[in-house]
Design a protein around this motif. Structure first.
Motif, short mmCIF file in Angstrom:
data_model
loop_
_atom_site.label_atom_id
_atom_site.label_comp_id
_atom_site.label_asym_id
_atom_site.label_seq_id
_atom_site.Cartn_x
_atom_site.Cartn_y
_atom_site.Cartn_z
N GLU A 1 0.82 -1.21 0.00
CA GLU A 1 0.00 0.00 0.00
C GLU A 1 0.85 1.27 0.00
OE1 GLU A 1 -4.18 -0.90 1.57
OE2 GLU A 1 -2.86 -0.90 3.31
N HIS A 2 0.23 2.31 -0.56
CA HIS A 2 0.82 3.66 -0.64
C HIS A 2 2.33 3.61 -0.92
CE1 HIS A 2 1.68 2.58 3.49
NE2 HIS A 2 0.51 2.97 3.96
N ILE A 3 2.71 2.97 -2.03
CA ILE A 3 4.13 2.89 -2.36
C ILE A 3 4.68 4.30 -2.58
CG2 ILE A 3 4.10 0.55 -3.26
CD1 ILE A 3 4.11 1.77 -6.10
N THR A 4 5.97 4.46 -2.25
CA THR A 4 6.57 5.79 -2.28
C THR A 4 7.93 5.82 -2.97
OG1 THR A 4 7.71 5.48 -0.16
CG2 THR A 4 5.47 6.35 -0.08
N THR A 5 8.42 4.69 -3.45
CA THR A 5 9.79 4.64 -3.96
C THR A 5 9.86 3.98 -5.33
OG1 THR A 5 10.18 2.47 -2.92
CG2 THR A 5 10.75 4.44 -1.62
N ARG A 6 10.96 4.26 -6.01
CA ARG A 6 11.26 3.58 -7.27
C ARG A 6 11.37 2.09 -7.03
NH1 ARG A 6 15.96 1.85 -8.78
NH2 ARG A 6 17.05 3.17 -7.27
N GLN A 7 12.00 1.70 -5.91
CA GLN A 7 12.14 0.27 -5.60
C GLN A 7 10.78 -0.40 -5.44
OE1 GLN A 7 13.79 2.81 -4.17
NE2 GLN A 7 15.84 2.19 -3.43
N GLY A 8 9.84 0.28 -4.78
CA GLY A 8 8.51 -0.28 -4.62
C GLY A 8 7.80 -0.46 -5.94
N ALA A 9 7.86 0.57 -6.79
CA ALA A 9 7.20 0.49 -8.10
C ALA A 9 7.80 -0.62 -8.95
CB ALA A 9 7.31 1.84 -8.81
N GLU A 10 9.12 -0.73 -8.94
CA GLU A 10 9.78 -1.75 -9.77
C GLU A 10 9.51 -3.15 -9.24
OE1 GLU A 10 13.87 -0.60 -9.86
OE2 GLU A 10 13.54 1.01 -11.33
N PHE A 11 9.52 -3.33 -7.93
CA PHE A 11 9.28 -4.66 -7.36
C PHE A 11 7.88 -5.14 -7.70
CE2 PHE A 11 8.14 -7.71 -4.07
CZ PHE A 11 9.26 -8.55 -4.06
N VAL A 12 6.90 -4.27 -7.58
CA VAL A 12 5.52 -4.66 -7.91
C VAL A 12 5.38 -4.93 -9.40
CG1 VAL A 12 3.12 -3.87 -7.93
CG2 VAL A 12 4.54 -3.49 -5.91
N ALA A 13 5.94 -4.07 -10.23
CA ALA A 13 5.82 -4.24 -11.68
C ALA A 13 6.41 -5.57 -12.13
CB ALA A 13 6.49 -3.08 -12.40
N GLN A 14 7.49 -6.00 -11.47
CA GLN A 14 8.17 -7.23 -11.86
C GLN A 14 7.61 -8.46 -11.15
OE1 GLN A 14 12.24 -6.25 -10.93
NE2 GLN A 14 12.29 -4.56 -12.39
N GLY A 15 6.67 -8.27 -10.23
CA GLY A 15 6.15 -9.36 -9.43
C GLY A 15 5.11 -10.18 -10.16
N ASP A 16 4.61 -11.20 -9.47
CA ASP A 16 3.62 -12.08 -10.07
C ASP A 16 2.23 -11.48 -9.99
OD1 ASP A 16 2.42 -12.76 -7.51
OD2 ASP A 16 4.19 -13.98 -7.13
N VAL A 17 1.22 -12.22 -10.47
CA VAL A 17 -0.13 -11.69 -10.58
C VAL A 17 -0.79 -11.46 -9.22
CG1 VAL A 17 -0.52 -12.70 -12.84
CG2 VAL A 17 -1.09 -14.03 -10.80
N ASN A 18 -0.23 -12.01 -8.16
CA ASN A 18 -0.82 -11.86 -6.83
C ASN A 18 -0.24 -10.68 -6.05
OD1 ASN A 18 -2.69 -13.99 -6.90
ND2 ASN A 18 -1.07 -15.48 -6.52
N LEU A 19 0.52 -9.84 -6.71
CA LEU A 19 1.11 -8.67 -6.06
C LEU A 19 0.67 -7.40 -6.78
CD1 LEU A 19 3.10 -7.53 -3.91
CD2 LEU A 19 4.90 -7.75 -5.64
N ALA A 20 0.17 -6.43 -6.01
CA ALA A 20 -0.27 -5.15 -6.57
C ALA A 20 0.11 -4.04 -5.60
CB ALA A 20 -1.77 -5.16 -6.83
N ALA A 21 -0.20 -2.79 -5.98
CA ALA A 21 0.14 -1.65 -5.13
C ALA A 21 -0.88 -0.54 -5.32
CB ALA A 21 1.53 -1.12 -5.46
N THR A 22 -1.12 0.21 -4.24
CA THR A 22 -1.88 1.45 -4.33
C THR A 22 -0.93 2.64 -4.31
OG1 THR A 22 -2.19 1.48 -1.93
CG2 THR A 22 -3.95 0.50 -3.25
N ILE A 23 -1.41 3.75 -4.88
CA ILE A 23 -0.62 4.98 -4.93
C ILE A 23 -1.52 6.14 -4.54
CG2 ILE A 23 0.86 6.47 -6.34
CD1 ILE A 23 1.37 4.14 -8.21
#
Length: 344
Positions: free
Chosen positions: A173-195
């Motif tokens: 939730e509420h990702i705030t970093t480049r690392q967070g965005a990249e980790f979620v983007a590269q993750g599997d279908v069961n991982l998402a993020a809110t902004i």
């Protein structure tokens, strides 16, 4: 473009508080959204299904006449959450997730998890039942810089959680970093993020340059411009992994403007307008509907809304203050001019 009509959005991360505050926060949440994921960090926290049911009734009592907005409830994960607690949640038709707070990470998080290993029994039950885990993704170690706590959490905890529970849906939730965005983007279908809107519109310079501006102070804290730009790219990428979650978190003006101000930005007074501002600045208004209205329900396995809302290009100035029950708060973007306005 002078008007923009989109599927009615939902807010997948929302703080309403309790008591008199609900007279302000519930109508504000219902003004443009159809559903809201309600955070459970009250005092005491919402840790049982029956507490969630009671809180939901208090929320619904403040719903404006004729509104179809619905609160989707969340249980607060603790070291003692049991498989039986998860079974109670799974049998509910209005409890949709469980929230992880590391102890002491943010407002009213003192009852949070002290050791993730203590929650594995609950997480296993959630994985089997298909109940999402919502993560406040920060470490709280005193020796970790506050601006690094999200990145360290990913390396130290989230990588292992994804490996141990690959079938468990997780929202960072509420990702705030480049690392967070990249980790979620590269993750599997069961991982998402809110902004959040504040992390798309502002960075730490807005909070600190020229004097401390406490109404930009939230947790996770605003980061550098390079992280803000990474979040904008993620939100406007048309990826189903990123969706709207305001983290709208009201505090009174006095509790923000003091020697130890509370963390949280209040945005539900103008949430969709703030997101429209950010998406237009990025040249991506055509991507707003997916982010705001489609990808959240898709991830949660819920139907997309059938109604629509319309925004018009109609510049207006956000009020300097707003009511919070019987008190006063300073809303996000107070005194600023926004270009888009929700049409009734």
């Amino acid at each position: 473009m002078q008007t923009l009509t989109i599927t009615r959005p939902d807010d997948w991360h929302l703080h309403l508080r309790d008591g008199e505050a609900l007279t302000t926060t519930v109508p504000d949440a219902a003004r443009c959204f159809n559903r809201g994921i309600i955070m459970p960090n009250l005092v005491p926290p919402v840790v049982k299904a029956e507490q969630a049911a009671e809180y939901r009734e208090r929320i619904l009592a403040q719903l404006p006449a004729g509104s179809e907005w619905q609160p989707l409830m969340v249980i607060y994960l603790t070291d003692n959450t049991s498989a039986d607690d998860i079974a109670d949640i799974a049998s509910s038709d209005f409890i949709k997730a469980v929230k992880y707070y590391p102890a002491g990470a943010t407002t009213n998080s003192d009852s949070g998890v002290t050791d993730l290993a203590k929650t594995y029994t609950a997480l296993e039950a959630m994985e089997k039942a298909g109940i999402p885990l919502l993560l406040h993704g920060e470490v709280t170690d005193a020796d970790i810089d506050i601006f690094d706590r999200e990145a360290v959490f990913i390396d130290r905890h989230l990588v292992g959680l994804r490996q141990r529970f690959p079938g468990l849906k997780m929202v960072l939730e509420h990702i705030t970093t480049r690392q967070g965005a990249e980790f979620v983007a590269q993750g599997d279908v069961n991982l998402a993020a809110t902004i959040t809107p504040q992390h798309l519109l502002y960075n730490r310079n807005h909070m600190l340059v020229g004097g401390i501006r406490p109404h930009y102070y939230c947790l996770p804290i605003l980061k550098r411009d390079v992280h803000q730009q990474a979040l904008i790219r993620a939100a406007t990428s048309d990826s189903g992994k990123f969706f709207l979650g305001t983290d709208s978190a009201p505090h009174t003006k006095n509790n923000k403007e003091n020697a130890c101000g509370c963390a949280g930005c209040y945005s539900n007074h103008a949430a969709i307008e703030l997101y429209a501002e950010a998406f237009e600045q990025a040249g991506a208004l055509d991507k707003l509907e997916g982010f705001a209205s489609h990808y959240g329900p898709d991830f949660y396995g819920l139907p997309r809304n059938q109604s629509t809302i319309t925004l018009a290009r109609d510049p207006w100035q956000v009020a300097d203050t707003a009511p919070l029950g019987n008190d006063t708060l300073v809303p996000l973007a107070a005194g600023q001019t926004l270009q888009w306005k929700l049409q009734s």
